[in-house]
Design an enzyme around this catalytic site. Structure first.
Site, PDB file in Angstrom:
ATOM      1  N   GLY A   1      45.275  66.897 103.266  1.00 52.79           N
ATOM      2  CA  GLY A   1      44.345  67.658 104.044  1.00 52.79           C
ATOM      3  C   GLY A   1      43.010  68.084 103.737  1.00 52.79           C
ATOM      4  O   GLY A   1      41.983  67.515 104.098  1.00 52.79           O
TER       5      GLY A   1
ATOM      6  N   THR B   1      44.813  70.558 110.140  1.00 55.73           N
ATOM      7  CA  THR B   1      45.771  71.371 109.810  1.00 55.73           C
ATOM      8  C   THR B   1      46.392  71.253 108.273  1.00 55.73           C
ATOM      9  O   THR B   1      46.666  70.052 108.010  1.00 55.73           O
ATOM     10  CB  THR B   1      46.703  71.501 111.029  1.00 55.73           C
ATOM     11  N   GLY B   2      46.594  72.233 107.683  1.00 57.83           N
ATOM     12  CA  GLY B   2      47.032  72.108 106.262  1.00 57.83           C
ATOM     13  C   GLY B   2      45.884  71.521 105.431  1.00 57.83           C
ATOM     14  O   GLY B   2      45.958  70.656 104.904  1.00 57.83           O
ATOM     15  N   GLY B   3      44.803  72.068 105.440  1.00 55.88           N
ATOM     16  CA  GLY B   3      43.538  71.479 104.950  1.00 55.88           C
ATOM     17  C   GLY B   3      43.028  72.215 103.767  1.00 55.88           C
ATOM     18  O   GLY B   3      42.101  72.083 103.110  1.00 55.88           O
ATOM     19  N   THR B   4      44.077  73.094 103.163  1.00 54.35           N
ATOM     20  CA  THR B   4      43.765  73.999 101.820  1.00 54.35           C
ATOM     21  C   THR B   4      43.934  73.311 100.760  1.00 54.35           C
ATOM     22  O   THR B   4      43.349  73.509  99.553  1.00 54.35           O
ATOM     23  CB  THR B   4      44.220  75.197 101.728  1.00 54.35           C
TER      24      THR B   4
ATOM     25  N   TYR C   1      64.327  66.472 106.672  1.00 50.20           N
ATOM     26  CA  TYR C   1      62.967  66.324 106.379  1.00 50.20           C
ATOM     27  C   TYR C   1      62.510  64.859 107.287  1.00 50.20           C
ATOM     28  O   TYR C   1      61.746  64.860 107.817  1.00 50.20           O
ATOM     29  CB  TYR C   1      62.579  66.280 105.144  1.00 50.20           C
TER      30      TYR C   1
ATOM     31  N   SER D   1      55.632  60.349 107.002  1.00 52.09           N
ATOM     32  CA  SER D   1      56.123  59.762 105.579  1.00 52.09           C
ATOM     33  C   SER D   1      56.816  58.585 105.617  1.00 52.09           C
ATOM     34  O   SER D   1      57.579  58.253 106.647  1.00 52.09           O
ATOM     35  CB  SER D   1      56.970  60.985 105.045  1.00 52.09           C
TER      36      SER D   1
HETATM   37  N1  LIG Z   1      52.713  64.385  98.808  1.00 46.71           N
HETATM   38  C1  LIG Z   1      53.553  63.536  99.172  1.00 46.71           C
HETATM   39  O1  LIG Z   1      54.274  62.732  98.715  1.00 46.71           O
HETATM   40  C2  LIG Z   1      53.584  63.252 100.993  1.00 46.71           C
HETATM   41  C3  LIG Z   1      54.519  62.123 101.195  1.00 46.71           C
HETATM   42  C4  LIG Z   1      54.543  62.070 102.692  1.00 46.71           C
HETATM   43  C5  LIG Z   1      54.032  62.617 103.688  1.00 46.71           C
HETATM   44  N2  LIG Z   1      53.436  63.894 102.980  1.00 46.71           N
HETATM   45  C6  LIG Z   1      52.758  65.235 104.211  1.00 46.71           C
HETATM   46  O2  LIG Z   1      51.691  65.261 103.879  1.00 46.71           O
HETATM   47  C7  LIG Z   1      51.323  66.750 104.452  1.00 46.71           C
HETATM   48  C8  LIG Z   1      50.350  67.399 103.624  1.00 46.71           C
HETATM   49  O3  LIG Z   1      51.267  67.381 102.302  1.00 46.71           O
HETATM   50  P1  LIG Z   1      50.691  67.627 100.758  1.00 46.71           P
HETATM   51  O4  LIG Z   1      51.338  66.374 100.089  1.00 46.71           O
HETATM   52  O5  LIG Z   1      49.060  67.235 101.083  1.00 46.71           O
HETATM   53  O6  LIG Z   1      51.103  68.756 100.168  1.00 46.71           O
HETATM   54  P2  LIG Z   1      50.264  70.037  99.694  1.00 46.71           P
HETATM   55  O7  LIG Z   1      49.225  69.915  98.586  1.00 46.71           O
HETATM   56  O8  LIG Z   1      50.988  71.178  99.333  1.00 46.71           O
HETATM   57  O9  LIG Z   1      49.663  70.657 100.913  1.00 46.71           O
HETATM   58  C9  LIG Z   1      50.106  71.152 102.198  1.00 46.71           C
HETATM   59  C10 LIG Z   1      49.046  71.680 102.981  1.00 46.71           C
HETATM   60  O10 LIG Z   1      49.764  72.136 104.332  1.00 46.71           O
HETATM   61  C11 LIG Z   1      49.387  73.494 104.467  1.00 46.71           C
HETATM   62  N3  LIG Z   1      50.795  73.938 104.904  1.00 46.71           N
HETATM   63  C12 LIG Z   1      51.917  74.118 104.609  1.00 46.71           C
HETATM   64  N4  LIG Z   1      52.810  74.587 105.386  1.00 46.71           N
HETATM   65  C13 LIG Z   1      51.986  74.920 106.420  1.00 46.71           C
HETATM   66  C14 LIG Z   1      52.243  75.608 107.651  1.00 46.71           C
HETATM   67  N5  LIG Z   1      53.416  76.162 107.899  1.00 46.71           N
HETATM   68  N6  LIG Z   1      51.088  75.802 108.336  1.00 46.71           N
HETATM   69  C15 LIG Z   1      49.756  75.612 108.137  1.00 46.71           C
HETATM   70  N7  LIG Z   1      49.617  74.966 107.063  1.00 46.71           N
HETATM   71  C16 LIG Z   1      50.363  74.603 106.280  1.00 46.71           C
HETATM   72  C17 LIG Z   1      48.892  74.055 102.944  1.00 46.71           C
HETATM   73  O11 LIG Z   1      48.174  74.951 103.089  1.00 46.71           O
HETATM   74  P3  LIG Z   1      48.709  76.877 102.580  1.00 46.71           P
HETATM   75  O12 LIG Z   1      49.645  76.260 101.470  1.00 46.71           O
HETATM   76  O13 LIG Z   1      47.142  77.133 102.679  1.00 46.71           O
HETATM   77  O14 LIG Z   1      49.243  77.224 104.155  1.00 46.71           O
HETATM   78  C18 LIG Z   1      48.230  72.902 102.538  1.00 46.71           C
HETATM   79  O15 LIG Z   1      47.092  72.865 102.874  1.00 46.71           O
HETATM   80  C19 LIG Z   1      52.656  67.364 104.777  1.00 46.71           C
HETATM   81  O16 LIG Z   1      52.904  66.968 106.097  1.00 46.71           O
HETATM   82  C20 LIG Z   1      53.623  66.148 104.103  1.00 46.71           C
HETATM   83  O17 LIG Z   1      54.994  66.314 104.840  1.00 46.71           O
HETATM   84  C21 LIG Z   1      53.254  64.119 101.689  1.00 46.71           C
END
Ligand SMILES: NC(=O)c1ccc[n+]([C@@H]2O[C@H](COP(=O)([O-])OP(=O)(O)OC[C@H]3O[C@@H](n4cnc5c(N)ncnc54)[C@H](OP(=O)(O)O)[C@@H]3O)[C@@H](O)[C@H]2O)c1
Length: 250
Positions: free
Chosen positions: A19, A12-15, A150, A137
């Site tokens: 992911g 999920t969230g693979g775009t 969060y 996280s």
């Molecule tokens: N980056 C960090 O520093 C960090 C640290 C700790 C944890 N995380 C966690 O890692 C995960 C992925 O985040 P990321 O850092 O890779 O950010 P990202 O580059 O913004 O990617 C987020 C992904 O989740 C999808 N998404 C967001 N909201 C969604 C929803 N309501 N339903 C379905 N898809 C959704 C987005 O797709 P669309 O935009 O196409 O919907 C995108 O594919 C999150 O759970 C985040 O809390 C990130």
């Protein structure tokens, strides 16, 4: 390595970000990935980049109607899932005084309710020997101002790792979590900050990271795929923190 030959992952969230990197690496090791995202445009773009072994489903983890139809949507592509990576999400930050109910509900709906019902939906498709990985996280380990909602939502997801592990042991499904540190993704773009503010925030964060750099999405994907692989066959109910020591080194 071809650790995932003919295996299927639902990410999920693979775009984008973590992911997308996980889908890319899973496919490069012989697997097929089904990714979700909130819009047709982002999902189609990512599937095109990932190639013939990727499929996409438009599904918003914060919308319970979407989540509750996930199983039927997946069945259009496969009857079997070997890896569920519940990763969809984003961060929004607010001090306690200015947080309103919609801030609270949005994060809990997407991160907590979304994760719980995603697992419930995919569970019947997960076969013996499969794996669930939840994205938490490093912020759950420390107190960060403006992160109260969060962090609490991610702490609830962290709790699911243990309870799901207890419940799915007899199905021979391993459940673990990956806990990323500061990773260079699009996560800041959902915060409402300007590009300049985002750059300022990143520069202020870097000194707090022992390695003095943000992690890459690929570095989290490596940890996810390790947890999903046969090399992690005795790892169950735990969380792998991938944060360059940010949460433990002072
Ligand atoms: N980056 C960090 O520093 C960090 C640290 C700790 C944890 N995380 C966690 O890692 C995960 C992925 O985040 P990321 O850092 O890779 O950010 P990202 O580059 O913004 O990617 C987020 C992904 O989740 C999808 N998404 C967001 N909201 C969604 C929803 N309501 N339903 C379905 N898809 C959704 C987005 O797709 P669309 O935009 O196409 O919907 C995108 O594919 C999150 O759970 C985040 O809390 C990130």
């Amino acid at each position: 390595m071809q650790r995932f030959k003919d295996k299927v992952a639902l990410i999920t969230g693979g775009t984008n970000g973590i992911g997308f990197a996980t889908a890319e690496q899973f496919i490069s090791e012989g697997g097929k990935a089904i990714i979700t995202g909130r819009s047709k445009e982002t999902v189609n773009r990512a599937v095109e980049k990932l190639g013939a072994n990727a499929q996409g489903i438009v599904s918003d983890a914060g919308n319970i109607t979407d989540v509750l139809s996930l199983q039927e949507e997946i069945k259009a592509h496969t009857d079997v899932v070997n890896l569920l990576f519940a990763n969809a999400g984003y961060g929004k930050f607010s001090d306690v005084a200015s947080a309103d109910e919609s801030h609270f509900d949005e994060l809990f709906n997407t991160l907590v309710k979304g994760t719980f019902f995603t697992v419930q939906q995919v569970l019947p498709l997960l076969i013996t020997g499969s794996s669930i990985i939840l994205n938490t996280s490093f912020v759950t380990e420390i107190g960060m101002a403006n992160f109260s909602v969060y962090s609490a939502a991610k702490s609830a997801v962290q709790s699911f790792i243990k309870t799901f592990a207890a419940e799915f042991t007899e199905k021979d499904i391993r459940v673990n979590g990956v806990s990323p540190g500061h990773i260079k993704t699009n996560i800041f773009n959902n915060t409402g900050l300007s590009a300049e503010q985002i750059e300022g925030a990143i520069q202020s964060i870097i000194p707090s990271i022992p390695f003095k750099r943000l992690g890459s999405p690929g570095e989290i994907a490596e940890a996810v795929l390790f947890l999903a692989s046969d090399q992690a066959s005795y790892i169950h109910g735990t969380e792998l923190t991938v944060d360059a020591g940010t949460s433990v080194i002072r």
